[in-house]
Motif scaffolding. Structure first.
Motif, PDB file in Angstrom:
ATOM      1  N   UNK A  58       0.825  -1.211   0.000  1.00  0.00           N
ATOM      2  CA  UNK A  58       0.000   0.000   0.000  1.00  0.00           C
ATOM      3  C   UNK A  58       0.860   1.261   0.000  1.00  0.00           C
ATOM      4  N   UNK A  59       1.937   1.264   0.789  1.00  0.00           N
ATOM      5  CA  UNK A  59       2.820   2.426   0.822  1.00  0.00           C
ATOM      6  C   UNK A  59       3.446   2.692  -0.535  1.00  0.00           C
ATOM      7  N   UNK A  60       3.931   1.656  -1.186  1.00  0.00           N
ATOM      8  CA  UNK A  60       4.551   1.854  -2.501  1.00  0.00           C
ATOM      9  C   UNK A  60       3.514   2.265  -3.541  1.00  0.00           C
ATOM     10  N   UNK A  61       2.300   1.738  -3.439  1.00  0.00           N
ATOM     11  CA  UNK A  61       1.255   2.108  -4.394  1.00  0.00           C
ATOM     12  C   UNK A  61       0.906   3.585  -4.252  1.00  0.00           C
ATOM     13  N   UNK A  62       0.769   4.076  -3.004  1.00  0.00           N
ATOM     14  CA  UNK A  62       0.446   5.484  -2.814  1.00  0.00           C
ATOM     15  C   UNK A  62       1.615   6.393  -3.180  1.00  0.00           C
ATOM     16  N   UNK A  63       2.846   5.953  -2.899  1.00  0.00           N
ATOM     17  CA  UNK A  63       4.004   6.751  -3.293  1.00  0.00           C
ATOM     18  C   UNK A  63       4.078   6.876  -4.807  1.00  0.00           C
ATOM     19  N   UNK A  64       3.840   5.771  -5.504  1.00  0.00           N
ATOM     20  CA  UNK A  64       3.858   5.803  -6.972  1.00  0.00           C
ATOM     21  C   UNK A  64       2.721   6.668  -7.511  1.00  0.00           C
ATOM     22  N   UNK A  65       1.565   6.612  -6.862  1.00  0.00           N
ATOM     23  CA  UNK A  65       0.422   7.393  -7.305  1.00  0.00           C
ATOM     24  C   UNK A  65       0.715   8.885  -7.160  1.00  0.00           C
ATOM     25  N   UNK A  66       1.262   9.286  -6.022  1.00  0.00           N
ATOM     26  CA  UNK A  66       1.558  10.696  -5.809  1.00  0.00           C
ATOM     27  C   UNK A  66       2.709  11.160  -6.694  1.00  0.00           C
TER      28      UNK A  66
END
Length: 74
Positions: A58-66
């Protein structure tokens, strides 16, 4: 013919007088279903919150999204 009409009227009267009881029973069943659903969601969220693999994903997904959003904006 009048006896059939009286039978039909008495049948309908019995059905309609018992309907509020059935509706009350359904409200209780619906409340129980919502409680079970809420408990299941709490358990699922609790398991996912304590799982480090899921947290990392989840952390990597949100970092990539931002990161993608900031790169697209400017």
């Amino acid at each position: 013919m009048s006896s059939l009409s009286r039978f039909y009227q008495s049948l309908m009267a019995r059905l309609f007088t018992r309907m509020p009881g059935r509706a009350h029973g359904q409200r209780g069943a619906s409340a129980l279903e919502y409680i079970v659903l809420a408990a299941a969601l709490i358990i699922i969220i609790g398991v996912l919150a304590t799982n480090t693999t899921v947290q990392d994903a989840l952390n990597s997904a949100f970092e990539n999204l931002f990161a993608d959003a900031s790169n697209a904006g400017g």
